[in-house]
Design a protein around this motif. Structure first.
Motif, PDB file in Angstrom:
ATOM      1  N   VAL A 278       0.976  -1.325  -0.029  1.00  0.00           N
ATOM      2  CA  VAL A 278       0.137  -0.043  -0.030  1.00  0.00           C
ATOM      3  C   VAL A 278       0.974   1.185   0.091  1.00  0.00           C
ATOM      4  CG1 VAL A 278      -1.698   1.195   1.347  1.00  0.00           C
ATOM      5  CG2 VAL A 278      -1.919  -1.088   1.308  1.00  0.00           C
ATOM      6  N   THR A 302      -9.615  -1.596  -1.911  1.00  0.00           N
ATOM      7  CA  THR A 302      -9.770  -0.682  -0.887  1.00  0.00           C
ATOM      8  C   THR A 302     -10.953  -0.244  -0.719  1.00  0.00           C
ATOM      9  OG1 THR A 302      -7.539   0.137  -1.886  1.00  0.00           O
ATOM     10  CG2 THR A 302      -8.722   1.701  -0.492  1.00  0.00           C
ATOM     11  N   PHE A 317      -7.983  -1.915   4.054  1.00  0.00           N
ATOM     12  CA  PHE A 317      -7.509  -2.717   2.697  1.00  0.00           C
ATOM     13  C   PHE A 317      -7.965  -4.165   3.187  1.00  0.00           C
ATOM     14  CE2 PHE A 317      -5.379   1.235   3.655  1.00  0.00           C
ATOM     15  CZ  PHE A 317      -5.408   1.813   2.397  1.00  0.00           C
TER      16      PHE A 317
END
Length: 416
Positions: A278, A302, A317
């Motif tokens: 991420v 997401t 996430f």
């Protein structure tokens, strides 16, 4: 990920082979160690040669000091430049070349992007670095990196956790069966630690869950109610008590799931891989839609939650590679809702990220090391010759062509 290691004597040939591709926009220089790097993604071949010769002693007994490595991720592994840099550094450190001068190139001339690394197997005192059993060591290292970064293994088996489930389609009928199948599979395959994370996971399949509390004949009870939603997250149809789907998805079972998931994620360090991915994507863009789309390509969904004013107040996430659902703030302040809101707010939103230059390490003074031509840079150790195996046939052909050019120049100078 497949690694191929070759040794040879042509340092200039290895650098020029990669450098010409990079400078023709068929890739980029990702990172270097102990070698000059201006951060532009291109390479100055002569300065790179100077950097190596600053490190290498004048006299060497190693016949083939040049090491050329290609690292080839599976075509389905979508990796950012930051992740590729990390993989290359870790691979070299584990192989014993972490303190050596090296160049890491990303080749983009074919659809399957891959890395080429140029380094030397001679230390500053002229001693050879032990390369025995490199084939087996390399294979072990690539397996470790595959597990750490959630990559496909060398045998090209799919290591990612696929999500064969489909969103609940109320118009398709038998909604209860669709919903029951989804909650059972998700509870079996994923790890989540809070009701918010559980809802974020369910939202991918047009579902949500609510807690119910009450008192019947003096006894307090807790339960869960599942609902189907539309694409906007609004509930549609009648809700379903968890008891309709079985005890495995009821309140008590889900509470136990929270505690078990927390321990597994901690013990197995599962959040680290998600966080690295991420952050690497976040560093590459200020465009929120691109951020979400790139993560999805890499196997991470997401879920962002917004206030009525459109401000991000929650971020979760869902990493399908590890089966983990993680709230952003759980992974660090830099992934909290406030941090993401700030990152995607003007004046940065929609603009390309600011390129970062890789600083030249201390002791890498290049002054006074200039050479008039390729011959003088060789330092008398045969690093310009085409002896020894190159990394592939294309590089061998490149080196032979370079030698032919050199011979032609000599003939011309002699008036032949």
């Amino acid at each position: 990920m497949v690694a191929k290691i070759s040794v040879g004597s042509s340092l200039y040939g290895a650098i020029a082979y990669n450098g010409e591709k990079i400078n023709e926009a068929q890739g980029r220089l990702l990172t270097t160690n102990r070698i000059y790097n201006d951060g532009s993604g291109t390479v100055d071949i002569n300065k790179a040669m100077e950097g190596f010769h600053t490190f290498l002693p004048p006299q060497m007994k190693v016949e083939k000091p040049v090491v050329h490595i290609s690292l080839n991720p599976h075509p389905e592994d979508v990796l950012t430049d930051a992740e590729l840099q990390d993989i290359a550094r870790e691979y070299l450190e584990k192989l014993g070349f972490g303190n050596q001068p090296y160049l890491v190139f990303k080749h983009e001339d074919i659809d399957r992007h891959h890395l080429h690394i140029v380094t030397v197997r001679v230390d500053e005192n002229g001693r050879s670095i032990d390369t025995r059993n490199n084939f087996y060591r390399s294979k072990q290292i690539t397996r470790e990196l595959e597990r750490k970064y959630g990559l496909h293994d060398a045998e090209r088996k799919n290591r990612r956790l696929d999500t064969p489930l489909c969103e609940v389609d109320a118009s398709a009928g038998d909604v209860k069966k669709q919903a029951g199948n989804i909650v059972k599979v998700l509870n079996g395959q994923y790890r989540f630690q809070t009701m918010g994370e559980y809802r974020a996971l369910l939202s991918l399949y047009n579902m949500t869950v609510e807690e119910t509390h009450g008192n019947v004949r003096g006894r307090e009870y807790h339960g869960l109610v599942y609902s189907v939603t539309d694409d906007m997250g609004n509930k549609v149809g009648n809700p379903f008590k968890s008891s309709l789907f079985g005890k495995s998805v009821g309140y008590e079972a889900v509470q136990r799931k929270f505690a078990r998931s927390k321990q597994e994620i901690k013990d197995r360090k599962l959040a680290g891989m998600t966080k690295r991915t991420v952050l690497s994507v976040l560093e590459g863009t200020y465009d929120k839609d691109k951020f979400v789309a790139t993560l999805k390509e890499k196997g991470i969904d997401t879920v962002l939650r917004y206030t009525e004013e459109g401000r991000i107040y929650g971020a979760t996430f869902i990493d399908h590679r590890t089966g983990c659902v993680l709230n952003g703030s759980r992974m660090g302040k830099e992934l909290s809702a406030n941090a993401l809101q700030e990152h995607f707010t003007l004046p940065y939103a929609g603009l390309p990220p600011v390129p970062l230059s890789v600083p030249v390490e201390a002791g890498e003074d290049m002054r006074g090391q200039g050479a008039s031509d390729d011959e003088s840079m060789a330092g008398g150790v045969g690093l310009l010759t085409s002896e020894g195996p190159a990394v592939d046939a294309e590089e061998e052909a490149f080196i032979r062509a370079m030698q032919r050019k050199k011979k032609k120049k000599k003939r011309k100078g002699l008036g032949m």
